[in-house]
Design a protein around this motif. Structure first.
Motif, mmCIF file in Angstrom:
data_model
loop_
_atom_site.group_PDB
_atom_site.id
_atom_site.type_symbol
_atom_site.label_atom_id
_atom_site.label_comp_id
_atom_site.label_asym_id
_atom_site.label_seq_id
_atom_site.Cartn_x
_atom_site.Cartn_y
_atom_site.Cartn_z
ATOM 1 N N LEU A 170 -4.189 -6.483 -4.771
ATOM 2 C CA LEU A 170 -4.878 -5.915 -5.922
ATOM 3 C C LEU A 170 -6.366 -6.231 -5.873
ATOM 4 O O LEU A 170 -7.198 -5.373 -6.176
ATOM 5 C CB LEU A 170 -4.259 -6.455 -7.219
ATOM 6 N N CYS A 227 -1.974 0.870 -8.134
ATOM 7 C CA CYS A 227 -2.061 -0.399 -7.405
ATOM 8 C C CYS A 227 -1.695 -1.565 -8.306
ATOM 9 O O CYS A 227 -0.981 -2.493 -7.899
ATOM 10 C CB CYS A 227 -3.461 -0.592 -6.832
ATOM 11 N N GLU A 228 -2.164 -1.535 -9.535
ATOM 12 C CA GLU A 228 -1.876 -2.626 -10.465
ATOM 13 C C GLU A 228 -0.398 -2.681 -10.811
ATOM 14 O O GLU A 228 0.195 -3.762 -10.853
ATOM 15 C CB GLU A 228 -2.710 -2.469 -11.736
ATOM 16 N N SER A 264 0.824 -1.207 0.000
ATOM 17 C CA SER A 264 0.000 0.000 0.000
ATOM 18 C C SER A 264 0.859 1.258 0.000
ATOM 19 O O SER A 264 0.594 2.205 -0.747
ATOM 20 C CB SER A 264 -0.937 0.003 1.213
ATOM 21 N N ALA A 272 2.335 1.632 -3.465
ATOM 22 C CA ALA A 272 1.373 2.104 -4.461
ATOM 23 C C ALA A 272 0.996 3.564 -4.255
ATOM 24 O O ALA A 272 0.804 4.304 -5.226
ATOM 25 C CB ALA A 272 0.123 1.234 -4.422
ATOM 26 N N SER A 293 -7.984 -3.990 -3.304
ATOM 27 C CA SER A 293 -8.025 -2.577 -3.728
ATOM 28 C C SER A 293 -9.128 -2.327 -4.729
ATOM 29 O O SER A 293 -9.539 -1.182 -4.936
ATOM 30 C CB SER A 293 -6.667 -2.177 -4.338
#
Length: 321
Positions: free
Chosen positions: A315, A244-245, A151, A154, A318
């Motif tokens: 992922l 995030c990806e 986290s 990202a 999220s």
């Protein structure tokens, strides 16, 4: 789906067994640019409280009245650092109504740059809160908080280092694990070659159908050269990812030594156990032939399972999948 992945991952990972990752062998070095940036910027971070907030920061000159707890920036050290300085962990909606935050007692958890750890979904916030709740009174174990690490990556590292992350992934694409074949001209390597053809073949077919270019396989230790069209298609895909990806792909590729496996996992072409089988294909054949080394191969498997499953779960959470 995400909740099922979490349950399966937790069942397969013994917390006590995880602690052996740093006791019996050197810690796996992450190859991702985002992780490298974190370690270059600071070898440790500090949890400090200011009013109603708790934030992580780089180490500074020690103050006489400091309530901070210093712990390694690398979340993969098996060390116990500091003592648990909070009693209750909970989640709440962000002050601006956009996202969710984690509370340690009455303090809001913040990132190393003193920004609130604002998470996109309640599911992810609860999962990270569970990581903090798991910490024991005798000390905090950073290596048991992979979702927290991802986290922070990202939210802070990926936006700043996105071009460098993509460049690094593309530079290593020609040496991708799935393109490599063992020689088939002797008894020792023919079995490996045949298994690679059997297991990697479907993934290569998917790559060709998905991007329109046939991947080149090779036997050289130094890799080969993929068609420019395929490289450009992969680069375009990476540029279109959200933070995030991209953080998940980067983390998986670093552990798998394969951008192809990372993309296939994120796009649902591979399941976690299928990916682990491909990554460990050659080593598992050696184990079948010569036997398993306790405290070596079994620790590697546990380590790899954490490194691969954590980004997939992160992922999914999220996105509320």
């Amino acid at each position: 789906m995400a909740h099922s992945l979490i349950r399966n991952s937790i069942k397969s990972i013994n917390p006590k067994f995880l602690s052996t990752l740093s006791v019996h062998r050197s810690v796996r070095r992450l190859g991702s640019v985002a992780a490298a940036e974190e370690e270059q910027s600071s070898s440790s971070f500090t949890f400090s409280s200011e009013g109603d907030n708790v934030y992580m920061k780089a180490p500074a000159a020690r103050r006489k009245q400091s309530s901070s707890v210093t712990m390694p920036m690398s979340f993969m050290t098996g060390s116990i650092v500091g003592k648990r300085f909070y009693k209750e962990v909970k989640t709440r909606e962000a002050d601006d109504g956009n996202g969710w935050t984690v509370m340690l007692d009455y303090r809001t958890l913040k990132t190393p740059a003193k920004r609130p750890l604002k998470l996109p979904t309640l599911s992810l916030a609860k999962a990270i809160a569970a990581e903090w709740e798991f910490q024991q009174i005798d000390g905090i174990r950073p290596f048991t908080m992979p979702l927290m690490r991802l986290s922070c990556t990202a939210l802070e590292r990926v936006p700043v280092t996105r071009p460098k992350i993509i460049e690094n992934l593309i530079n290593k694409f020609n040496q991708d694990l799935v393109f490599c074949r063992a020689p088939d001209d002797n008894d020792l390597t023919t079995v490996v070659h045949d298994r690679q053809v059997e297991k990697m073949g479907p993934l290569l077919c998917w790559l060709e159908s998905e991007f329109g270019f046939k991947p080149v396989v090779y036997s050289s230790f130094f890799g080969g050269k993929q068609e420019d069209g395929l490289v450009m298609a992969i680069e375009k895909l990476l540029k279109n990812t959200d933070d995030c990806e991209l953080a998940a792909i980067d983390a998986i590729a670093a552990s798998a030594h394969s951008l192809t496996i990372a993309i296939a996992l994120v796009h649902g072409k591979l399941q976690i156990e299928e990916a682990i089988e491909l990554i460990r294909l050659e080593e598992d054949l050696q184990v079948d032939r010569w036997g398993l080394v306790e405290g070596g191969h079994d620790v590697d498997v546990a380590d790899l399972r954490v490194q691969i499953s954590s980004p997939v779960v992160f992922l999914g959470l999220s996105r509320n999948i």
